[in-house]
Design a protein around this motif. Structure first.
Motif, PDB file in Angstrom:
ATOM      1  N   THR A 133      92.816  -2.137  25.225  1.00 29.76           N
ATOM      2  CA  THR A 133      91.549  -1.724  24.628  1.00 29.76           C
ATOM      3  C   THR A 133      90.626  -1.106  25.654  1.00 29.76           C
ATOM      4  OG1 THR A 133      90.617  -3.930  24.888  1.00 29.76           O
ATOM      5  CG2 THR A 133      91.609  -3.412  22.762  1.00 29.76           C
ATOM      6  N   SER A 134      90.724  -1.515  26.922  1.00 26.56           N
ATOM      7  CA  SER A 134      89.861  -0.908  27.928  1.00 26.56           C
ATOM      8  C   SER A 134      90.257   0.533  28.207  1.00 26.56           C
ATOM      9  CB  SER A 134      89.897  -1.733  29.218  1.00 26.56           C
ATOM     10  OG  SER A 134      91.176  -1.667  29.800  1.00 26.56           O
ATOM     11  N   ALA A 135      91.513   0.909  27.969  1.00 24.40           N
ATOM     12  CA  ALA A 135      91.972   2.274  28.231  1.00 24.40           C
ATOM     13  C   ALA A 135      91.710   3.210  27.060  1.00 24.40           C
ATOM     14  CB  ALA A 135      93.468   2.264  28.548  1.00 24.40           C
ATOM     15  N   TRP A 136      91.422   2.682  25.885  1.00 19.47           N
ATOM     16  CA  TRP A 136      91.268   3.534  24.702  1.00 19.47           C
ATOM     17  C   TRP A 136      90.192   4.586  24.863  1.00 19.47           C
ATOM     18  CZ3 TRP A 136      91.601  -0.524  20.239  1.00 19.47           C
ATOM     19  CH2 TRP A 136      92.939  -0.845  20.050  1.00 19.47           C
TER      20      TRP A 136
ATOM     21  N   ARG B 131     103.927  22.653  43.058  1.00 20.61           N
ATOM     22  CA  ARG B 131     105.062  23.385  42.469  1.00 20.61           C
ATOM     23  C   ARG B 131     104.728  24.017  41.120  1.00 20.61           C
ATOM     24  NH1 ARG B 131     109.270  18.528  43.475  1.00 20.61           N
ATOM     25  NH2 ARG B 131     109.062  18.451  45.738  1.00 20.61           N
ATOM     26  N   GLY B 132     103.514  23.881  40.671  1.00 21.46           N
ATOM     27  CA  GLY B 132     103.121  24.470  39.393  1.00 21.46           C
ATOM     28  C   GLY B 132     103.317  23.536  38.204  1.00 21.46           C
ATOM     29  N   GLY B 133     103.705  22.296  38.474  1.00 24.27           N
ATOM     30  CA  GLY B 133     103.892  21.327  37.388  1.00 24.27           C
ATOM     31  C   GLY B 133     102.553  20.806  36.882  1.00 24.27           C
ATOM     32  N   ILE B 134     102.447  20.670  35.572  1.00 26.70           N
ATOM     33  CA  ILE B 134     101.215  20.178  34.955  1.00 26.70           C
ATOM     34  C   ILE B 134     101.348  18.674  34.745  1.00 26.70           C
ATOM     35  CG2 ILE B 134      99.730  20.302  32.931  1.00 26.70           C
ATOM     36  CD1 ILE B 134     100.659  23.225  32.615  1.00 26.70           C
ATOM     37  N   HIS B 135     100.304  17.935  35.121  1.00 29.34           N
ATOM     38  CA  HIS B 135     100.313  16.484  35.012  1.00 29.34           C
ATOM     39  C   HIS B 135      99.096  16.014  34.221  1.00 29.34           C
ATOM     40  CE1 HIS B 135     103.481  16.028  38.063  1.00 29.34           C
ATOM     41  NE2 HIS B 135     102.910  17.077  38.631  1.00 29.34           N
ATOM     42  N   TYR B 136      99.300  14.937  33.472  1.00 30.10           N
ATOM     43  CA  TYR B 136      98.224  14.260  32.762  1.00 30.10           C
ATOM     44  C   TYR B 136      98.256  12.799  33.193  1.00 30.10           C
ATOM     45  CZ  TYR B 136      97.925  18.278  29.630  1.00 30.10           C
ATOM     46  OH  TYR B 136      97.757  19.524  29.107  1.00 30.10           O
ATOM     47  N   SER B 137      97.077  12.216  33.435  1.00 32.22           N
ATOM     48  CA  SER B 137      97.029  10.827  33.857  1.00 32.22           C
ATOM     49  C   SER B 137      95.654  10.252  33.567  1.00 32.22           C
ATOM     50  CB  SER B 137      97.312  10.731  35.357  1.00 32.22           C
ATOM     51  OG  SER B 137      97.140   9.411  35.806  1.00 32.22           O
ATOM     52  N   ASP B 138      95.605   8.914  33.507  1.00 35.25           N
ATOM     53  CA  ASP B 138      94.310   8.264  33.373  1.00 35.25           C
ATOM     54  C   ASP B 138      93.712   7.969  34.754  1.00 35.25           C
ATOM     55  OD1 ASP B 138      96.061   6.277  34.122  1.00 35.25           O
ATOM     56  OD2 ASP B 138      95.344   4.810  32.677  1.00 35.25           O
ATOM     57  N   GLN B 139      94.418   8.364  35.813  1.00 33.23           N
ATOM     58  CA  GLN B 139      93.949   8.218  37.190  1.00 33.23           C
ATOM     59  C   GLN B 139      93.488   9.576  37.703  1.00 33.23           C
ATOM     60  OE1 GLN B 139      93.887   5.159  38.698  1.00 33.23           O
ATOM     61  NE2 GLN B 139      94.530   4.448  36.674  1.00 33.23           N
ATOM     62  N   PRO B 140      92.458   9.624  38.544  1.00 31.92           N
ATOM     63  CA  PRO B 140      92.015  10.907  39.091  1.00 31.92           C
ATOM     64  C   PRO B 140      93.151  11.595  39.850  1.00 31.92           C
ATOM     65  CG  PRO B 140      90.414   9.181  39.562  1.00 31.92           C
ATOM     66  CD  PRO B 140      91.623   8.503  38.989  1.00 31.92           C
ATOM     67  N   PRO B 141      93.178  12.930  39.828  1.00 35.88           N
ATOM     68  CA  PRO B 141      94.253  13.667  40.498  1.00 35.88           C
ATOM     69  C   PRO B 141      94.184  13.510  42.015  1.00 35.88           C
ATOM     70  CG  PRO B 141      92.585  15.175  39.664  1.00 35.88           C
ATOM     71  CD  PRO B 141      92.223  13.816  39.181  1.00 35.88           C
ATOM     72  N   PRO B 142      95.334  13.714  42.711  1.00 32.97           N
ATOM     73  CA  PRO B 142      95.332  13.641  44.174  1.00 32.97           C
ATOM     74  C   PRO B 142      94.490  14.769  44.778  1.00 32.97           C
ATOM     75  CG  PRO B 142      97.483  14.341  43.337  1.00 32.97           C
ATOM     76  CD  PRO B 142      96.645  13.993  42.153  1.00 32.97           C
TER      77      PRO B 142
ATOM     78  N   LYS C 130      95.519  21.331  42.065  1.00 25.76           N
ATOM     79  CA  LYS C 130      94.867  22.579  41.679  1.00 25.76           C
ATOM     80  C   LYS C 130      94.485  22.513  40.207  1.00 25.76           C
ATOM     81  CE  LYS C 130      98.116  24.937  44.689  1.00 25.76           C
ATOM     82  NZ  LYS C 130      99.320  25.736  44.685  1.00 25.76           N
ATOM     83  N   LYS C 131      93.514  23.308  39.840  1.00 29.27           N
ATOM     84  CA  LYS C 131      93.089  23.428  38.439  1.00 29.27           C
ATOM     85  C   LYS C 131      92.897  22.052  37.797  1.00 29.27           C
ATOM     86  CE  LYS C 131      95.433  27.829  37.705  1.00 29.27           C
ATOM     87  NZ  LYS C 131      96.391  28.556  36.894  1.00 29.27           N
ATOM     88  N   THR C 132      92.091  21.227  38.418  1.00 22.20           N
ATOM     89  CA  THR C 132      91.858  19.894  37.870  1.00 22.20           C
ATOM     90  C   THR C 132      90.864  19.958  36.718  1.00 22.20           C
ATOM     91  OG1 THR C 132      90.096  19.438  39.435  1.00 22.20           O
ATOM     92  CG2 THR C 132      92.316  18.790  40.095  1.00 22.20           C
ATOM     93  N   GLN C 133      91.098  19.139  35.729  1.00 24.57           N
ATOM     94  CA  GLN C 133      90.200  19.039  34.581  1.00 24.57           C
ATOM     95  C   GLN C 133      90.044  17.573  34.223  1.00 24.57           C
ATOM     96  OE1 GLN C 133      92.492  21.552  31.791  1.00 24.57           O
ATOM     97  NE2 GLN C 133      90.541  22.552  31.402  1.00 24.57           N
ATOM     98  N   ARG C 134      88.855  17.214  33.835  1.00 24.94           N
ATOM     99  CA  ARG C 134      88.594  15.868  33.327  1.00 24.94           C
ATOM    100  C   ARG C 134      88.401  15.994  31.824  1.00 24.94           C
ATOM    101  NH1 ARG C 134      83.895  11.802  35.457  1.00 24.94           N
ATOM    102  NH2 ARG C 134      84.409  10.093  34.063  1.00 24.94           N
ATOM    103  N   LEU C 135      89.278  15.368  31.074  1.00 19.71           N
ATOM    104  CA  LEU C 135      89.245  15.445  29.619  1.00 19.71           C
ATOM    105  C   LEU C 135      88.701  14.136  29.072  1.00 19.71           C
ATOM    106  CD1 LEU C 135      92.872  16.819  29.230  1.00 19.71           C
ATOM    107  CD2 LEU C 135      90.773  18.162  29.324  1.00 19.71           C
ATOM    108  N   SER C 136      87.684  14.211  28.261  1.00 17.05           N
ATOM    109  CA  SER C 136      87.131  12.997  27.662  1.00 17.05           C
ATOM    110  C   SER C 136      87.748  12.811  26.291  1.00 17.05           C
ATOM    111  CB  SER C 136      85.614  13.096  27.531  1.00 17.05           C
ATOM    112  OG  SER C 136      85.037  13.113  28.810  1.00 17.05           O
TER     113      SER C 136
ATOM    114  N   LEU D 287      90.810  11.183  30.637  1.00 15.45           N
ATOM    115  CA  LEU D 287      92.148  11.663  30.940  1.00 15.45           C
ATOM    116  C   LEU D 287      91.994  12.835  31.908  1.00 15.45           C
ATOM    117  CD1 LEU D 287      95.164  11.387  30.131  1.00 15.45           C
ATOM    118  CD2 LEU D 287      94.733  13.091  28.384  1.00 15.45           C
ATOM    119  N   TYR D 288      92.886  12.915  32.874  1.00 15.05           N
ATOM    120  CA  TYR D 288      92.812  13.981  33.872  1.00 15.05           C
ATOM    121  C   TYR D 288      94.030  14.889  33.732  1.00 15.05           C
ATOM    122  CZ  TYR D 288      89.351  10.896  35.938  1.00 15.05           C
ATOM    123  OH  TYR D 288      88.249  10.108  36.143  1.00 15.05           O
ATOM    124  N   ARG D 289      93.811  16.190  33.950  1.00 14.42           N
ATOM    125  CA  ARG D 289      94.881  17.197  33.921  1.00 14.42           C
ATOM    126  C   ARG D 289      94.799  17.961  35.229  1.00 14.42           C
ATOM    127  NH1 ARG D 289      95.682  22.597  33.123  1.00 14.42           N
ATOM    128  NH2 ARG D 289      97.458  23.196  31.862  1.00 14.42           N
ATOM    129  N   TRP D 290      95.943  18.184  35.856  1.00 11.91           N
ATOM    130  CA  TRP D 290      95.960  18.975  37.075  1.00 11.91           C
ATOM    131  C   TRP D 290      97.318  19.623  37.266  1.00 11.91           C
ATOM    132  CZ3 TRP D 290      96.613  13.715  37.266  1.00 11.91           C
ATOM    133  CH2 TRP D 290      97.695  13.230  37.984  1.00 11.91           C
TER     134      TRP D 290
END
Length: 162
Positions: free
Chosen positions: A16-19, A30-41, A45-51, A23-26
Motif C-alpha cells: 500500500t505504501s508503493a501504490w 546502451r539506449g535501453g529504457i528502464h522504469y523503476s520506483d527508485q530514482p535513476p542512476p 539519460k533522458k530521465t523523467q519522473r512520472l507521478s 515512477l521513474y523512466r530513464w
C-alpha cells in the motif's frame, strides 16, 4: 496472530505504501529504457519522473445522463431559510441526486433582482430547470420537469441519510 498472518499483513502494508509512489523512466548507456520506483542512476539519460495515481479505480460521481442533463438544463434553486418548504425542496433535490446551484435572495441582493424578474415576486422556493421554472415546492411537478430535462429518476450514488 500467527506468523503467516503477520507476514501477510506486513506485505500488504508495504504494497500500500508503493501504490501512490512516483515512477521513474530513464535511458541507459546502451539506449535501453528502464522504469523503476527508485530514482535513476547518476549517468542516466533522458530521465523523467512520472507521478502515478496508484492502484485506484476512479468512479464518476454522477451518471452520464445527469451530466448531459446538467449541461443542457442546469438546475438553480432560489431558496432561503424560509422553513419547511425550502428544506423539503433542497432535500428533494439531494435525495434524487440532482446537482443544483443554490441562490439565496435574502443574502445576495442580485439574486433577489433575478428572482423578481423571473417570477414577479420575492417568494421562495423557486426551481429553474434550463428555461423552465416553477414557484413553490411540489415533488410531482418537479419530477415531471426533471424527467423532461433528462435527469435520471434515481441517483448514481444514493444520498447519505443521517
Amino acid at each position: 496472530m500467527d506468523r503467516i498472518g503477520l507476514i501477510a499483513l506486513c506485505g500488504c502494508l508495504m504494497l500500500t505504501s508503493a501504490w501512490g509512489s512516483d515512477l521513474y523512466r530513464w535511458v541507459d548507456d546502451r539506449g535501453g529504457i528502464h522504469y523503476s520506483d527508485q530514482p535513476p542512476p547518476g549517468g542516466a539519460k533522458k530521465t523523467q519522473r512520472l507521478s502515478g495515481k496508484g492502484n485506484v479505480v476512479e468512479v464518476e460521481k454522477e451518471a452520464f445522463a445527469t451530466k448531459l442533463a446538467r449541461e443542457h438544463s442546469p438546475v438553480v434553486l432560489y431558496s432561503s431559510n424560509c422553513g419547511v418548504f425550502c428544506e423539503q425542496a433542497q432535500d428533494y433535490l439531494r435525495q434524487r441526486g440532482i446537482p443544483f446551484t443554490l441562490k439565496d435572495p435574502s443574502k445576495e441582493p442580485e439574486y433577489g433582482v433575478e428572482l423578481k424578474k423571473l417570477v414577479g415576486a420575492l417568494e421562495v422556493p423557486v426551481i429553474v430547470i434550463g428555461k423552465a421554472h416553477q414557484k413553490g415546492f411540489d415533488a410531482s411537478s418537479w419530477d415531471s420537469m426533471l424527467d423532461a430535462a433528462g435527469y435520471p429518476k434515481t441517483p448514481l450514488i444514493p444520498a447519505k441519510t443521517p
